[in-house]
Scaffold this active site. Structure first.
Site, PDB file in Angstrom:
ATOM      1  N   CYS A 254       3.632  -4.010   1.840  1.00 37.11           N
ATOM      2  CA  CYS A 254       5.076  -4.132   2.055  1.00 37.11           C
ATOM      3  C   CYS A 254       5.463  -3.553   3.422  1.00 37.11           C
ATOM      4  O   CYS A 254       5.166  -4.174   4.434  1.00 37.11           O
ATOM      5  CB  CYS A 254       5.846  -3.509   0.904  1.00 37.11           C
ATOM      6  SG  CYS A 254       7.489  -4.220   0.744  1.00 37.11           S
TER       7      CYS A 254
ATOM      8  N   HIS B  18       3.491  -6.372  -3.454  1.00 32.67           N
ATOM      9  CA  HIS B  18       2.878  -5.127  -3.935  1.00 32.67           C
ATOM     10  C   HIS B  18       1.724  -5.456  -4.890  1.00 32.67           C
ATOM     11  O   HIS B  18       1.962  -5.642  -6.084  1.00 32.67           O
ATOM     12  CB  HIS B  18       3.904  -4.298  -4.709  1.00 32.67           C
ATOM     13  CG  HIS B  18       4.978  -3.714  -3.868  1.00 32.67           C
ATOM     14  ND1 HIS B  18       5.032  -2.379  -3.580  1.00 32.67           N
ATOM     15  CD2 HIS B  18       6.048  -4.280  -3.252  1.00 32.67           C
ATOM     16  CE1 HIS B  18       6.096  -2.139  -2.827  1.00 32.67           C
ATOM     17  NE2 HIS B  18       6.723  -3.275  -2.608  1.00 32.67           N
TER      18      HIS B  18
ATOM     19  N   GLU C 292      -0.423  -3.554  -6.084  1.00 33.30           N
ATOM     20  CA  GLU C 292      -0.746  -2.456  -7.011  1.00 33.30           C
ATOM     21  C   GLU C 292      -0.159  -2.643  -8.405  1.00 33.30           C
ATOM     22  O   GLU C 292      -0.705  -2.140  -9.386  1.00 33.30           O
ATOM     23  CB  GLU C 292      -0.294  -1.112  -6.423  1.00 33.30           C
ATOM     24  CG  GLU C 292       1.208  -0.864  -6.357  1.00 33.30           C
ATOM     25  CD  GLU C 292       1.881  -1.389  -5.092  1.00 33.30           C
ATOM     26  OE1 GLU C 292       1.336  -2.323  -4.471  1.00 33.30           O
ATOM     27  OE2 GLU C 292       2.973  -0.886  -4.741  1.00 33.30           O
TER      28      GLU C 292
END
Ligand code: GLN
Length: 537
Positions: free
Chosen positions: A384, A512, A514
């Protein structure tokens, strides 16, 4: 008909309700039970999106773009449930809905009150969670905060009523408490738990299971009996939850003590014995890692361990996939603005991460760290804001755009390599207005990202207002930018993931990655980043 498990917390906050709820979810799913999960949060923010992650912890984003409490990240990492806007409800969200109804005249003539209007709204949200899916057998619902807090009272009152509405055998209450060890006495003390259960019973809720967090100690049989006796709970339903590492071993500890059996019995449900073998072998591998790899996360100084929870977890998963433990060290980027040399400070790390962030502080230092990673050929992952600074760095140092910047940091800059998304123009409200949730991304074959994912269409989650400015695309490609994935958006394509040419491994995504990493399905970018770092180390 759905049955409900309510998870409350006693004595102190941070007692681990979220991981306990997630662990129970895992155990029930392993027995073929279809579950749903939800968290009720007692604060007034409509969602945690407007809270400081350094105080409150990470904001977790779901596929459908809800900004939620980080406990929902645990739910997704431990279970197969699909979380959504319905999965996290706050006091602010409840009041917001009730006040809007009042303004529309839906309660016309009535005095709008906590009981029944707020409690009714809470109950209807709990019902809505499973309303569209009749196959859900058990909904696990965690109540944030600590029993005894003023804030959580309306939620607990709603649950007391809910139990009667659906019928007592449809619900069970699991209370997670702290049982502290008092050094001078040399023993675990059960009194705070007794008081906490009394507070719960004052509200009209009798817990059926008590999970005792005991630090490094184990609950002895006589302490178990004491809690059972004073709290009116069966002996076997007093669970000892000592600290366990990694957290993924917690479901196994709960299984050994029969938590799933107890809950199923309380709910009058039958299910075959579960299969946890895949989970067990993952935990075993996680505990037996010998190799290590050092990765630097360059950013603002992080005091709150939970501020980047999903990133930490994604590295744990990626480590297991590569047979190594990832030592992630947070490196303050501001030092690179005050004379420290990235090459000196970062020399000892095999990979560099620049993660998500907002605001100007530390950005110039991050840009310097990226430059070092790019020029020295150190594996780099940007997420990001991390992608945005990677683009600024490349623009300044390879495309001769010395004044390149993001309009977030310098609204008047000469070369806005990163600028506001078109749909963000004119937005004034801060809550829930970013580009949020999962979007389609088309990957280019042969790129690092294409290789990592092994497919050409992916869906990853976003939370941002700024994007790569396509006006500079050609110039940047000439300078070594590789656009490895884009989101088709009407007449143009948003750059969602980029790389730099002729580098061992340099990937940075606007999304993102994750949020979708789980211990059984490590995220491809994290996995290949760690692999590249290992190859360097
Ligand atoms: N501040 C940047 C933006 O809004 C990056 C956001 C992030 O890193 N999540 O686009």
């Amino acid at each position: 008909m759905t049955k409900y498990v309510f998870v409350t917390g006693g004595v102190v906050s941070s007692v681990g309700k979220g991981i306990l709820a997630a662990s129970l979810g895992r155990l029930l799913e392993s027995r073929g039970i279809r579950i749903a999960m939800m968290k009720l949060d007692p604060y007034i923010n409509v969602d945690p999106g407007t809270m400081n992650p350094f105080e409150h912890g990470e904001v977790f984003v779901t596929d459908d773009g809800a900004e939620t409490d980080l406990d929902l990240g645990h739910y997704e990492r431990f279970t197969n449930t699909n979380l959504s806007q319905k999965s996290n409800v706050t006091t602010g969200g409840i009041y917001n809905a009730v006040i809007q109804k009042e303004r529309r005249g839906e309660y016309l003539g009535k005095t709008v009150q906590v009981i029944p209007h707020i409690t009714d709204e809470i109950k209807s949200r709990i019902r809505m969670l499973t309303a569209e899916d009749e196959d859900i057998q058990v909904a696990i619902i965690e109540i944030g905060g600590t029993v005894g807090d003023i804030e959580s009272l309306p939620f607990l009152e709603a649950l007391r009523q809910f139990r009667l509405d659906v019928g007592p055998p449809q619900c069970c209450f699991v209370h997670v408490t702290l049982v502290p060890y008092i050094e001078a006495a040399g023993e675990l003390k059960t009194k705070p738990t007794q008081h906490s259960v009394r507070a719960l019973r004052d509200i009209g809720i009798q817990p059926n299971v008590i999970v005792c967090r005991t630090g490094p100690h184990r609950l002895a049989p006589e302490q178990r009996r004491k809690i059972a006796l004073f709290c009116d709970v069966m002996d076997e339903a007093i669970i000892s939850a000592e600290d366990i590492s990694p957290i993924y071993a917690i479901p196994l500890n709960m299984k050994r003590q029969g938590l799933d059996d107890i809950v199923l019995r309380l709910l009058n449900l039958e299910a075959p014995e579960g299969d946890l073998s895949e989970w067990e072998s993952m935990v075993q591998r996680m505990g037996a890692l010998e190799k290590r790899v050092k990765i630097a996360a360059v950013g603002k100084y992080v005091e709150h361990d939970d501020a980047y929870k999903s990133i930490n977890e994604a590295f744990t998963h990626a480590g297991v996939a590569n047979g190594c433990k990832v030592d992630l060290t947070w490196v303050d980027s501001e030092q690179f603005e005050n004379g420290a040399e990235p090459a000196e400070v970062l020399r000892e790390y095999a990979g560099i991460l620049v993660g998500p962030g907002f605001g100007t502080r530390g950005v110039e230092g991050k840009i310097r760290a990226v430059r070092y990673a790019r020029e020295a050929g150190v594996p780099f992952l940007g997420i990001c804001l991390g992608m945005q600074v990677a683009c600024i760095e490349l623009a300044r140092n390879r495309a001769a755009l010395a004044n390149a910047n993001s309009t977030e940091f310098d609204p008047e800059c000469a070369d806005p390599i990163i600028s506001l998304l078109s749909e963000q123009r004119g937005i004034k409200d801060m809550g829930g207005t970013m580009r949020l949730g999962a979007y389609r991304c088309e990957l280019k074959e042969g790129t690092k990202a294409g290789t990592a994912y092994g497919k050409t269409v992916i869906h990853e989650r976003h939370r941002h207002r700024y994007e790569f400015n396509n006006r500079y695309l050609e110039q940047m490609v000439n300078a070594g930018l590789v656009v490895s994935g884009t989101h088709p958006k009407g007449d143009h394509e948003l750059v969602e993931i980029m790389e730099v040419k002729d580098h061992p491994w340099f990937c940075a995504s606007q999304f993102h990655p994750e949020f979708k990493s789980t211990p059984l399905k490590p995220q491809p970018l994290f996995r290949d980043f760690v692999k590249a770092a290992l190859a360097q180390g």
